[in-house]
Design an enzyme around this catalytic site. Structure first.
Site, short mmCIF file in Angstrom:
data_model
loop_
_atom_site.label_atom_id
_atom_site.label_comp_id
_atom_site.label_asym_id
_atom_site.label_seq_id
_atom_site.Cartn_x
_atom_site.Cartn_y
_atom_site.Cartn_z
N LYS A 137 0.83 -1.20 0.00
CA LYS A 137 0.00 0.00 0.00
C LYS A 137 0.87 1.26 0.00
CE LYS A 137 -1.91 2.60 3.43
NZ LYS A 137 -2.68 2.91 4.65
N GLU A 184 -3.53 4.25 -3.48
CA GLU A 184 -4.44 5.00 -2.60
C GLU A 184 -4.22 6.52 -2.73
OE1 GLU A 184 -4.14 4.06 1.59
OE2 GLU A 184 -5.70 5.49 2.13
N LYS A 226 -7.67 2.16 -3.96
CA LYS A 226 -8.22 2.46 -2.62
C LYS A 226 -8.53 3.96 -2.57
CE LYS A 226 -7.19 2.19 2.31
NZ LYS A 226 -6.69 1.32 3.38
P1 13P Z 1 -9.03 4.55 7.47
O1 13P Z 1 -10.05 3.55 7.01
O2 13P Z 1 -8.97 4.73 8.96
O3 13P Z 1 -9.06 5.82 6.69
O4 13P Z 1 -7.61 3.88 7.16
C1 13P Z 1 -7.42 3.24 5.96
C2 13P Z 1 -6.03 3.44 5.52
O5 13P Z 1 -5.30 2.50 5.33
C3 13P Z 1 -5.59 4.81 5.28
O6 13P Z 1 -4.38 4.79 4.58
#
Ligand code: 13P
Length: 347
Positions: A137, A184, A226
């Site tokens: 990620k 993300e 994401k």
């Molecule tokens: P949240 O669902 O608390 O936003 O965290 C997800 C995440 O991995 C943020 O990088």
């Protein structure tokens, strides 16, 4: 690059009824979570907390396809010496790893940040693969300035491009290493901005992202996106209905995300637990899109469990019950089968 193998992993990550547990809080972030329950941020407490989650059999086996870990956790053992990673694998879930190294101010751009961690990433990914991680990620952060701020208004196109470029380079390195990149780009929901502004910025960001992914040769069959949902800022007076959030989020995704992407796993970003579940459920009830839509929640999966746990061994069972419940509710939402009455009943 074995794209079929990457596609297999990506599809497993979005198995119907399951989603991702984001348990990759950095030392600072987990410290904030522990502060909220007056628990000290020690290595043992971090291990106990995460061991308890990974040993929650029903939640893990039935509703968690993969867990995003922080570097420490991928190398850490449970109290009895079993690697924590193995607890995840034994539950049938895939271990993943956060590889970005946080954000730093973007030079020359007041109010904007850039995510760090590309230097040495090829070598780190090779090691993480050896340690068992099969997905990674990287979080980019896009912040919307106050609606009345006309100077240093953010985000700028330059700020968005710098961040999506880094995401593209990260994703290409992951695929080279046989690791599925979770891509993300988070448009933060903390501000005063309207849902319309979030819609516009999310659309610009995702368009820029998919241009970068294309230009850097990233194979879309082997990624998971994401994103944030399209919501009004937390401090905005006008909050949208669940239906409007779901419809706008689907619209932005349809306008920007190619059908080759196997799955989209949302971040919760500070939404209340039940609302995050309800939004996901509504999108899946509406349906009519080519990708699987599920969760990759951190706070929205862990908060009620954290409060039940309170850092105390005697609350272990209550904490696991809370985690089972939240994971079950989100599993239902990933199928569009959640209901408020069922959520309230077992809570
Ligand atoms: P949240 O669902 O608390 O936003 O965290 C997800 C995440 O991995 C943020 O990088």
């Amino acid at each position: 690059m074995d794209i079929a193998a990457l596609n297999d992993i990506a599809l497993r990550m979005v198995t119907p009824g399951k989603g991702l547990l984001a348990a990759d809080e950095s030392f600072g972030t987990i410290g904030k979570r522990f502060d909220s329950i007056n628990t000290e941020n020690t290595e043992d407490n971090r291990r106990d907390w995460r061991e308890m989650l990974f040993r929650t059999t029903r939640a893990m086996e039935d509703h968690v396809s993969g867990v995003i870990l922080f570097d420490e956790t991928l190398r850490q053992n449970a109290k009895d010496g079993t690697p924590l990673r193995k607890l995840i694998e034994d539950a049938g879930a895939i271990p993943g790893i956060k590889v970005d190294q946080g954000i730093t101010p973007l030079a020359g751009r007041a109010g904007e940040n850039i995510t760090q961690g590309l230097d040495g990433l090829r070598e780190r990914l090779a090691e993480y693969y050896e340690l068992g991680a099969r997905f990674a990620k990287w979080r980019a952060v896009i912040e919307i300035s106050h609606p009345e701020q006309y100077v240093a208004r953010t985000p700028t196109i330059g700020g968005i491009k710098a961040n999506t470029h880094a995401l593209g380079r990260y994703a290409a390195l992951c695929q080279e290493a046989g690791i599925v990149p979770i891509v993300e780009p988070e448009v933060l929901m903390g501000g005063h901005h309207s849902i319309e502004r979030c819609h516009e910025v999310t659309e610009t960001t995702l368009n820029s992202l998919f241009t970068e992914l294309y230009e850097q040769g990233v194979k879309l069959e082997g990624i998971i996106l994401k994103p944030n949902m399209v919501v009004a800022g937390k401090k905005c007076f006008d909050q949208a209905s669940v239906t409007e959030v779901a419809e706008r989020t689907i619209k932005v995704l349809k306008d920007t995300v190619p059908a080759a992407v196997p799955g989209i796993a949302f971040l919760s970003g500070g939404q209340d637990n039940e609302i995050a579940t309800e939004h996901l459920d509504m999108m899946n009830k509406i349906g009519g899109f080519p990708w699987k839509l599920t969760y990759s929640y951190g706070r929205a999966l862990q908060q009620s469990t954290l409060f039940a746990w309170q850092g105390k061994a005697e609350n272990y069972d209550a904490a696991q019950a809370a985690f089972n419940h939240r994971a079950h509710m989100n599993g239902l939402a990933s199928l569009g089968q959640w209901s408020a009455s069922q959520d309230a009943k077992a809570a």
